[in-house]
Structure formats: structure tokens, C-alpha cells
Scaffold this active site. Structure first.
Site, PDB file in Angstrom:
ATOM      1  CG  ASP A 147      56.882  54.135 -44.805  1.00 31.95           C
ATOM      2  OD1 ASP A 147      55.484  53.636 -43.993  1.00 31.95           O
ATOM      3  OD2 ASP A 147      56.705  55.137 -44.982  1.00 31.95           O
ATOM      4  CE  LYS A 197      52.694  56.960 -44.945  1.00 37.84           C
ATOM      5  NZ  LYS A 197      52.696  57.711 -43.755  1.00 37.84           N
ATOM      6  N   GLY A 220      61.024  60.731 -45.323  1.00 35.24           N
ATOM      7  CA  GLY A 220      61.963  60.506 -46.002  1.00 35.24           C
ATOM      8  C   GLY A 220      63.017  61.515 -46.542  1.00 35.24           C
ATOM      9  NE  ARG A 233      66.028  66.715 -27.189  1.00 41.50           N
ATOM     10  CZ  ARG A 233      66.732  66.377 -25.989  1.00 41.50           C
ATOM     11  NH1 ARG A 233      66.668  67.669 -25.357  1.00 41.50           N
ATOM     12  NH2 ARG A 233      68.309  65.936 -26.046  1.00 41.50           N
ATOM     13  CB  SER A 290      62.684  56.097 -47.096  1.00 40.36           C
ATOM     14  OG  SER A 290      62.067  56.719 -47.499  1.00 40.36           O
TER      15      SER A 290
END
Lengths: 295, 212
Positions: free
Chosen positions: A25, A82, A154, A166, A237
Site C-alpha cells: 500500500d 481500490k 489496519g 487455514r 499499514s
């Protein structure tokens, strides 16, 4: 010679080229350059990283096109951007800009509470988030050419990413052990089309590349999900909220390649400074969880 | 015979699948020690900017150059072609300057310009190769020692060979195409057997390397 553009093979093919890599990002052209120099395989252009979106509250929307174009001009690697879940006009705008991939993302505020974007209608490929195999297959059925587990964006906390990866892979293994006549019921339970369920049971994998997102913030986190079976990682982030973004970015790139070599992981984990602070799931109200967006 | 596939980043698994399909053992190469005993090396598609950093960080550049200079076949697809070029137009320094060509990255544009097309590669027979071009490079200049293996209808060069090094701008490994890999395996076998083509073949039952 017949030439065909924007085919299913080219759409999912770009994701195949990104495998074993890190998608980062970035909110400015300068950050995009840092990411490229650190070895990112692509960047996600957005106005705020998820932890800042969380802090700011309000409605999170598609980023300003001029900012996205600025990042496209700054780097030679693919640029993703996005759109809100269900917001097909934001997707049309991003396609018109020429971005390389659109992320129909739960990190932004959903625009439609029932429908996702019909991704087959676009020439540009889409990546979508999922928490489980049913969500993944529904998104692929809608035309997604790449998947990523959502994790919990975030937070700097890898626990949700691990659970979801998983879950997806365990569900695939469960399908592989089924008789053909049991797959009909499995499709019903997964709320997913039978043809895709059958294909996944046969192949033992999703028909598109599957990355992990949401909570990766150290080289060890990246290697953990790679060892569990991720094909690459998104880091939001975790890089530009760390103390030394360029070093952290490079270390996560190295760890994603050498995910199975603990000596190298030890080497690249040295002296990186503080990772992002992070949030434990207990501190996070149910209403603040982004992964439950999308259906 | 074992053929290595550079596995620092990118679509290396697809090449390993093709190698498996033609009955050749594939080996993932991430560190110099992984190069031991391989008969050829494939450089897969991916992001060349990321791959070059991983190649340099773990010291793969020199051993791969030495491997190529010893005559071991190398085959690069897409990003692999960029890594093998002597000149990268408007770009970074070369990584393995083994092909006397100039290559332009992302020559067709962005992802929206990625495409599939049938490509005639006469060296591989009459049946065209199904080429998948993803943010693909193009060859803009070739030196005198370079054979052009394939072009688009407009003449732009998309596959080349110079001695033991082959490169394609497209991805045969994404289209179920095995002929390039067979060619590389054949070249590797010839390189392994220096008698091949010399006209002086060993007697087939001659034993070598046995203790007296």
C-alpha cells in the site's frame, strides 16, 4: 494472426507473475518509489492506509484519480487501486485510468449491501477479498482473477489472516476427500456454483492465485503465511507505519522469497526498528471489523 | 537430468509443471548452492525489478553468469528476457548481459494491453505457438550473433537465441506449450555430452569413471 486482449488467461496471468512477491500500500509517488526500490512486485495506490482509515472513521471511497495517475507515472511495476464493494462506477473510472488491477475492497465502505461488482463486464482484472472458500468461489464466479484472504486490515495483527488462510485451504482439502456425489451438497453448503467446486476438488487449489492480506507487519508474519500456503502477500499499514519503511519493506520482500529458510529469516529480521503498533482483536468492536464486509 | 528454475519471485511453479510434463526434474533456485548439478536454467516471468534485487542480495549474479559462459543453456520468459538483455531501453543496468539485444520493458503498455496471439516459430515446427503476452517486453535491436526466432505480424521481435541462451517476450508456460522446454532439455543434453555433433561418438558400451 488473431490478437485477443483482456482474456481470462491474461487477467489471471498477471497475478501469476506477482506470485512469491509483496504488494505494498502506498499513498504518495515517493512511497511508491520506495516500495519499488525495496522489491515490491506491485503497489496499491490509495489515499490512506487502512490503519488511518480506521482512525479517521467516516466513509472511505475510491482515491482521487490524479493521485493514482501520479503513482502510475512514478513506477514501472503494476499499480492497483481500490473500488468500494459493489461500486461499479468507481471501477469504471479506475479502468478508464488504466490501472493494472482493481481491488474490490472491504477496506473501503461498501456501496452495495447485496451485490458485488460484475467483474466479467470489465477488461481490467479484479482482486477480491475472502474469509472462507465459499466467499472465494462466489467472487471468482463473479469474475475475480485473483483472490486474497482479507485478514483484518489496519490492525498489524496477523491472527485473522492466519485463521482465514487455514480455513480456505482446509476447505479445499476437505473437498479433495469427497466422493463426486457429495460435492453437490458441498456446493450447496458453500453457497457456490457446483462447476467451480468440482474443479477445485479436482485441482486441489483455487483456479486463481491466492495471496494473503490484512495484518502482515513483519518478515516473520510474511514467512508464516507463505509456509501455510499463501502465494504472496499484501502489506498495507505494516510498511509505512513502521519506524524504517524502506528497511521493513525490503526485509518483508526477502522473507517472502526465502520463507522456508529460518537462517535467512533471522538475518533479514535484524535491526528493523519498531513495526507498526497494532491492535489485538479483543480491543476491536465487532462493528469495527472490516472483514465482515462482503458476502 | 535436472533443470533449475530461478524461484526468487514470479511464475516459477508453472515452469516446473511444464518440466514435469516432459519428464524432466525441475529444481527451485533461490541461492547459489541450488545451481549445483543443474543442466540448464530457466528465468521465469515476474517483476524484473523485484527479481534483480533478490538476485543481487543473495549473490546469484556471478554464478549464473559463469554457468552461462560455460555453455549451460539458459531460457528466459518475459521478465527473464529483460534479465538476459545487454541493453534495457530507458531502464536499469543489465543483470545478465548475455543476449546482444536491446529490450524495452512494458513495450505494449499496461495490463489492459496484455494479449494472446498465435506466433509462428519455424524452429519448433508448423504448428504456431500460443503466445501469452502480459505487460510484455519487446526486442528493439539485435546484434549480429543473435537469431530471431519469432516476430509479430508487424515485424516486432518476440523471441531470440544467441548461442546457448534463448528468450521469449511471451509465456509458453501459461499456454500448455512444451516445445521450448523440450528444446532447452535437448540443448542441455547436448551440452552434457561434448561428443554430440563432433562426429566422434564414444562406443555406446564404453564405460567411463569406473575404478580399475
Amino acid at each position: 494472426m488473431t490478437v485477443e486482449t483482456s482474456t481470462w488467461v491474461t487477467k489471471k496471468g498477471l497475478a501469476q507473475m506477482l506470485k512469491g512477491g509483496v504488494i505494498m500500500d502506498v499513498v504518495t509517488a515517493d512511497q511508491a518509489k520506495i516500495a519499488e526500490d525495496a522489491g515490491a512486485v506491485a503497489v496499491m495506490a490509495l489515499e490512506r492506509v487502512p490503519s488511518d482509515i480506521r482512525a479517521a472513521g467516516g466513509v472511505a471511497r475510491m482515491s482521487d484519480p490524479s493521485m493514482i495517475v501520479g503513482i502510475m507515472d512514478a513506477v514501472s511495476i503494476p499499480v492497483m487501486a481500490k473500488a468500494r464493494i459493489g461500486h461499479f462506477v468507481e471501477a469504471q473510472i479506475l479502468e478508464a485510468l488504466g490501472v493494472d488491477y482493481i481491488d474490490e475492497s472491504e477496506v473501503l465502505t461498501p456501496a452495495d449491501e447485496a451485490n458485488h461488482i460484475d467483474k466479467h463486464a470489465f477488461k481490467v482484472p479484479f482482486v477480491c477479498g475472502c474469509r472462507n472458500l465459499g466467499e472465494a468461489i462466489r467472487r471468482i464466479n463473479e469474475g475475480a482473477a485473483m483472490m486474497r484472504t482479507k485478514g483484518e486490515a489496519g490492525t498489524g495483527n496477523v491472527v485473522e489472516a492466519v485463521r482465514q488462510l487455514r480455513d480456505v485451504l482446509a476447505e479445499i482439502r476437505r473437498l479433495q476427500g469427497m466422493r463426486e456425489d457429495e460435492l453437490f451438497v458441498a456446493a450447496k453448503e458453500l453457497q457456490a456454483p457446483y462447476e467451480l467446486v468440482k474443479q477445485i476438488a479436482n485441482d486441489g487449489r483455487l483456479p486463481v492465485v491466492n495471496f494473503v492480506a490484512g495484518g502482515i507487519s513483519t518478515p516473520a508474519d510474511a514467512a508464516l503465511v507463505m509456509q501455510l500456503g499463501a502465494e504472496g502477500v499484501f502489506v498495507g499499514s505494516g510498511i509505512f507505519k513502521s519506524e524504517d519503511p524502506a528497511r521493513m519493506a525490503n526485509a518483508i520482500v526477502q522473507a517472502t522469497t526465502h520463507f522456508d529458510d529460518p537462517k535467512i529469516l533471522a538475518e533479514v529480521s535484524k535491526g528493523l526498528g519498531a513495526p507498526m503498533r497494532g491492535i489485538s482483536m479483543e480491543q476491536l468492536a465487532e462493528s469495527d471489523r472490516l472483514a465482515s464486509r462482503g458476502w | 537430468m535436472r533443470i533449475g528454475v530461478l524461484a526468487v519471485q514470479g511464475a516459477f511453479a508453472e515452469h516446473l509443471t511444464v518440466l514435469g510434463a516432459i519428464g524432466v526434474e525441475g529444481v527451485e533456485v533461490r541461492l547459489p548452492s541450488d545451481l549445483d548439478g543443474i543442466a540448464a536454467l530457466i528465468l521465469p516471468g515476474g517483476e524484473s525489478t523485484a527479481q534483480r534485487r533478490l538476485i543481487d542480495r543473495w549473490g546469484l549474479r556471478q554464478p549464473i553468469l559463469e554457468l552461462a559462459q560455460s555453455g549451460t543453456p539458459l531460457f528466459g520468459t518475459c521478465a527473464g528476457m529483460i534479465l538476459l538483455a545487454r541493453d534495457i531501453v530507458d531502464g536499469d543496468e543489465p543483470v545478465f548481459p548475455l543476449l546482444d539485444v536491446a529490450v524495452r520493458r512494458n513495450a505494449f503498455g499496461r495490463q489492459l494491453d496484455s494479449f494472446e496471439a498465435g506466433i509462428d516459430v519455424s524452429m519448433l515446427g508448423d504448428q504456431p505457438v500460443h503466445g501469452v503476452f502480459i505487460r510484455a517486453p519487446i526486442v528493439e535491436r539485435t546484434g549480429p550473433g543473435v537469431d530471431v526466432l519469432a516476430t509479430l505480424d508487424d515485424g516486432r521481435i518476440v523471441a531470440v537465441r544467441e548461442r546457448n541462451v534463448i528468450a521469449t517476450a511471451f509465456h509458453p508456460e501459461l499456454a500448455g506449450e512444451t516445445r521450448f522446454h523440450r528444446l532447452v532439455a535437448t540443448m542441455a543434453a547436448e551440452h552434457d555430452d561434448p561428443g554430440e555433433g563432433s562426429g566422434r561418438r564414444h562406443h555406446p558400451t564404453r564405460r567411463t569413471g569406473l575404478a580399475r
